[in-house]
Write a protein that holds these residues in place. Structure first.
Motif, PDB file in Angstrom:
ATOM      1  N   VAL A 292      36.544  47.059  39.616  1.00  0.00           N
ATOM      2  CA  VAL A 292      36.489  46.349  39.063  1.00  0.00           C
ATOM      3  C   VAL A 292      35.695  46.125  37.481  1.00  0.00           C
ATOM      4  CG1 VAL A 292      35.158  43.740  39.556  1.00  0.00           C
ATOM      5  CG2 VAL A 292      36.030  44.392  41.498  1.00  0.00           C
TER       6      VAL A 292
ATOM      7  N   ASP B 275      45.129  41.805  46.825  1.00  0.00           N
ATOM      8  CA  ASP B 275      44.772  42.696  46.025  1.00  0.00           C
ATOM      9  C   ASP B 275      43.449  43.483  45.617  1.00  0.00           C
ATOM     10  OD1 ASP B 275      47.395  43.921  45.016  1.00  0.00           O
ATOM     11  OD2 ASP B 275      46.852  42.000  42.888  1.00  0.00           O
ATOM     12  N   ALA B 276      42.380  42.312  45.949  1.00  0.00           N
ATOM     13  CA  ALA B 276      40.813  41.805  46.007  1.00  0.00           C
ATOM     14  C   ALA B 276      40.409  42.688  47.146  1.00  0.00           C
ATOM     15  CB  ALA B 276      40.396  40.529  46.013  1.00  0.00           C
TER      16      ALA B 276
ATOM     17  N   TRP C 205      46.761  37.803  44.562  1.00  0.00           N
ATOM     18  CA  TRP C 205      45.650  38.161  44.768  1.00  0.00           C
ATOM     19  C   TRP C 205      44.705  38.639  45.427  1.00  0.00           C
ATOM     20  CZ3 TRP C 205      42.404  38.734  40.549  1.00  0.00           C
ATOM     21  CH2 TRP C 205      43.115  38.391  39.163  1.00  0.00           C
ATOM     22  N   GLN C 206      44.709  37.803  46.428  1.00  0.00           N
ATOM     23  CA  GLN C 206      43.657  38.451  47.920  1.00  0.00           C
ATOM     24  C   GLN C 206      43.956  39.303  48.345  1.00  0.00           C
ATOM     25  OE1 GLN C 206      43.479  34.564  50.526  1.00  0.00           O
ATOM     26  NE2 GLN C 206      42.370  34.408  49.967  1.00  0.00           N
TER      27      GLN C 206
ATOM     28  N   GLU D  35      48.660  31.235  37.735  1.00  0.00           N
ATOM     29  CA  GLU D  35      47.943  32.783  36.615  1.00  0.00           C
ATOM     30  C   GLU D  35      48.504  32.527  35.353  1.00  0.00           C
ATOM     31  OE1 GLU D  35      46.852  37.068  37.331  1.00  0.00           O
ATOM     32  OE2 GLU D  35      48.621  36.558  38.750  1.00  0.00           O
TER      33      GLU D  35
ATOM     34  N   TRP E 297      40.339  46.374  45.884  1.00  0.00           N
ATOM     35  CA  TRP E 297      39.027  46.277  44.901  1.00  0.00           C
ATOM     36  C   TRP E 297      37.788  47.315  45.543  1.00  0.00           C
ATOM     37  CZ3 TRP E 297      39.382  40.960  42.434  1.00  0.00           C
ATOM     38  CH2 TRP E 297      40.548  41.216  41.835  1.00  0.00           C
TER      39      TRP E 297
ATOM     40  N   LEU F 222      40.763  32.975  44.084  1.00  0.00           N
ATOM     41  CA  LEU F 222      40.917  34.030  45.083  1.00  0.00           C
ATOM     42  C   LEU F 222      40.906  32.349  46.274  1.00  0.00           C
ATOM     43  CD1 LEU F 222      38.255  36.870  43.966  1.00  0.00           C
ATOM     44  CD2 LEU F 222      40.874  36.862  44.999  1.00  0.00           C
TER      45      LEU F 222
ATOM     46  N   ILE G 287      39.430  33.972  38.148  1.00  0.00           N
ATOM     47  CA  ILE G 287      39.710  35.032  39.414  1.00  0.00           C
ATOM     48  C   ILE G 287      38.854  33.348  40.420  1.00  0.00           C
ATOM     49  CG2 ILE G 287      38.429  36.720  40.531  1.00  0.00           C
ATOM     50  CD1 ILE G 287      38.669  37.694  37.869  1.00  0.00           C
TER      51      ILE G 287
END
Length: 182
Positions: free
Chosen positions: A143, A134-135, A131-132, A75, A138, A123, A119
């Motif tokens: 966002v 966390d996403a 990340w997945q 990242e 969201w 992803l 991003i």
């Protein structure tokens, strides 16, 4: 001395090593994974002032490739390679735009485009489980808030780049290369 190729290689080599060390610090200190790429990008400024944009671009490419290969924190490496590494090279060109609102809008468009690519890579290509996860949590408001804060942070970074560049030119450069200014 400053115009000799050996000095250019040594100067850029030392800065490249320092930039890689800073990028690796982003792995060891978790809260600095966005700060370290930004600080590493600042170190391109002296190379651009002393040797020009082409040498600065070569330094950026070398550090971007090495950080993508060596850094376990992909990242942070992506943030350097796709945003904080090339932006100090592009910033002087953007500053030549006379209309300040157009200049700021163009900078924000470049930032948001780079952020969208980063991003998307995190992803869908690198498939980072963090990340997945966390996403999945969201919402649209989260966002939007992150985008606004990211844009504000980027504008602050832009102002800091200008101040750091002035600091280098007026304070550090005469001390590093005294014969050039006497």
């Amino acid at each position: 001395m400053r115009n000799r190729p050996s000095f250019r290689v040594a100067f850029c080599g030392v800065l490249a090593a320092l930039m890689i060390v800073i990028m690796l610090l982003g792995t060891m200190i978790p809260a600095t994974e966005y700060l370290c790429p930004a600080v590493a990008g600042v170190l391109i400024i002296p190379v651009v002032w002393e040797f020009g944009g082409k040498t600065g671009a070569l330094l950026y490419l070398a550090v971007a490739l090495l950080s993508l290969i060596l850094s376990p924190n992909k990242e942070a490496a992506l943030f350097f390679a796709l945003l904080f590494g090339w932006y100090p090279l592009a910033r002087p060109k953007l500053q030549h735009l006379r209309r300040k609102p157009l200049r700021v809008v163009l900078k924000l468009v470049l930032f948001n485009a780079a952020l969208a690519v980063i991003i998307a890579l995190l992803l869908f290509v690198l498939v980072s489980p963090d990340w997945q996860a966390d996403a999945a949590n969201w919402t649209g408001l989260v966002v939007a808030g992150m985008l606004v804060l990211g844009n504000v942070a980027f504008l602050i970074y832009d102002v800091l780049l200008a101040r750091i560049s002035d600091l280098y030119v007026y304070r550090l450069r005469p001390k590093l290369f005294p014969r050039h200014f006497s």
